[in-house]
Design an enzyme around this catalytic site. Structure first.
Site, short mmCIF file in Angstrom:
data_model
loop_
_atom_site.label_atom_id
_atom_site.label_comp_id
_atom_site.label_asym_id
_atom_site.label_seq_id
_atom_site.Cartn_x
_atom_site.Cartn_y
_atom_site.Cartn_z
N ARG A 142 1.86 -7.37 8.56
CA ARG A 142 1.04 -6.25 9.01
C ARG A 142 1.45 -5.76 10.40
O ARG A 142 1.31 -4.58 10.71
CB ARG A 142 -0.44 -6.65 8.97
CG ARG A 142 -1.01 -6.66 7.55
CD ARG A 142 -2.40 -7.22 7.52
NE ARG A 142 -2.99 -7.12 6.18
CZ ARG A 142 -3.95 -7.92 5.75
NH1 ARG A 142 -4.44 -8.88 6.54
NH2 ARG A 142 -4.45 -7.77 4.52
N HIS A 175 -2.16 -5.91 1.20
CA HIS A 175 -3.45 -6.53 0.89
C HIS A 175 -3.21 -7.94 0.37
O HIS A 175 -2.22 -8.21 -0.31
CB HIS A 175 -4.19 -5.72 -0.18
CG HIS A 175 -5.38 -6.42 -0.76
ND1 HIS A 175 -6.63 -6.38 -0.17
CD2 HIS A 175 -5.51 -7.20 -1.87
CE1 HIS A 175 -7.48 -7.09 -0.90
NE2 HIS A 175 -6.83 -7.59 -1.93
N ASN A 210 -2.99 -0.83 7.07
CA ASN A 210 -2.44 -2.13 7.47
C ASN A 210 -1.38 -2.65 6.51
O ASN A 210 -1.09 -3.85 6.48
CB ASN A 210 -3.56 -3.16 7.67
CG ASN A 210 -4.33 -3.41 6.38
OD1 ASN A 210 -4.09 -2.78 5.35
ND2 ASN A 210 -5.28 -4.32 6.45
N PHE A 228 -16.00 2.89 6.87
CA PHE A 228 -14.61 3.24 6.58
C PHE A 228 -14.34 3.35 5.08
O PHE A 228 -13.21 3.67 4.67
CB PHE A 228 -13.66 2.20 7.19
CG PHE A 228 -13.88 0.80 6.67
CD1 PHE A 228 -13.32 0.38 5.47
CD2 PHE A 228 -14.64 -0.11 7.41
CE1 PHE A 228 -13.52 -0.92 5.00
CE2 PHE A 228 -14.84 -1.40 6.94
CZ PHE A 228 -14.27 -1.80 5.73
N LYS A 255 0.82 -1.21 0.00
CA LYS A 255 0.00 0.00 0.00
C LYS A 255 0.87 1.27 0.00
O LYS A 255 2.07 1.21 0.30
CB LYS A 255 -0.96 -0.05 1.18
CG LYS A 255 -1.94 -1.23 1.06
CD LYS A 255 -2.99 -1.27 2.14
CE LYS A 255 -3.95 -2.43 1.93
NZ LYS A 255 -5.01 -2.49 2.96
#
Length: 210
Positions: free
Chosen positions: A113, A126, A123, A65, A19
């Protein structure tokens, strides 16, 4: 007593995302991935728009979220990887740890994570939940890739005996007859011309517009 054949083992593919906030850690994360028995089949770095993120996380649509998630995932470049190994989906989920990084730090401190994540939203990485999700997500990030599992063991031997060996044997036989100056180039050209799976085009006349 009936002898059961050995189980067929397949190399499975799953999607991994690094990410935006930890893209600078890609090299050390990839090193952990490779040491965990994965192969990185394909890799690309891209920047998604909020609309693309909404489409990717369509199963999360409507949750509280969701706006923060799409904003976070579109905040900078991310790295998408197709990861392959036996039982890749479950092994990758295990390597990632719990989706909430705060929980991961407590229960799975060695997980990715726990090491790289911050909280439930940020986190770090993915992973696809199951095979259906992996197929959809890989096609989203890599539209031209083939998703099907790669056969191993006896399944691979059966495939080679049925589809590869006969054509290769014919080519090698012809190679011995021709004795070209550069056998490698000759055989490569012969295999291209005599590929039994090469599509055949029907040349149909095209009607002209009046």
């Amino acid at each position: 007593m009936e002898i059961m054949p050995p189980p067929q083992i397949y190399v499975e593919k799953t999607l991994g995302l690094i990410k935006p906030d930890i893209v600078d850690k890609e090299e050390e994360i990839r090193d952990i991935i490779l040491r965990s028995g994965f192969t990185v089949v394909q890799r690309r770095k891209l920047l998604l728009s909020p609309e693309h993120c909404s489409n990717f996380y369509v199963d999360q649509y409507g949750k509280m979220f969701f706006p923060n998630l799409t904003a976070y995932m579109s905040s900078g470049p991310l790295v998408a990887m197709i990861l392959a190994r036996h039982n890749a989906i479950s092994y990758w989920k295990e390597l990632l740890g719990p989706s909430n990084s705060i929980v991961a730090k407590e229960t799975h401190p060695d997980s990715l994570r726990a090491i790289y994540g911050t909280d439930e939203l940020r986190n770090a990485l993915h992973g696809s939940h199951d095979f259906a999700a992996a197929e959809r997500e890989i096609r989203f990030m890599f539209p031209d890739v083939i998703i099907e599992p790669i056969p191993m063991g006896q399944a691979a031997k059966d495939y080679l005996n049925s589809y590869i060996t006969p054509t290769l044997l014919e080519g090698l036989t012809e190679l011995c007859k021709q004795k070209p100056a550069d056998p490698f180039i000759w055989l490569a050209d012969w295999l291209l011309k005599n590929n039994p799976n090469k599509p055949k085009l029907d040349h149909c006349p095209v009607a002209e517009e009046p």
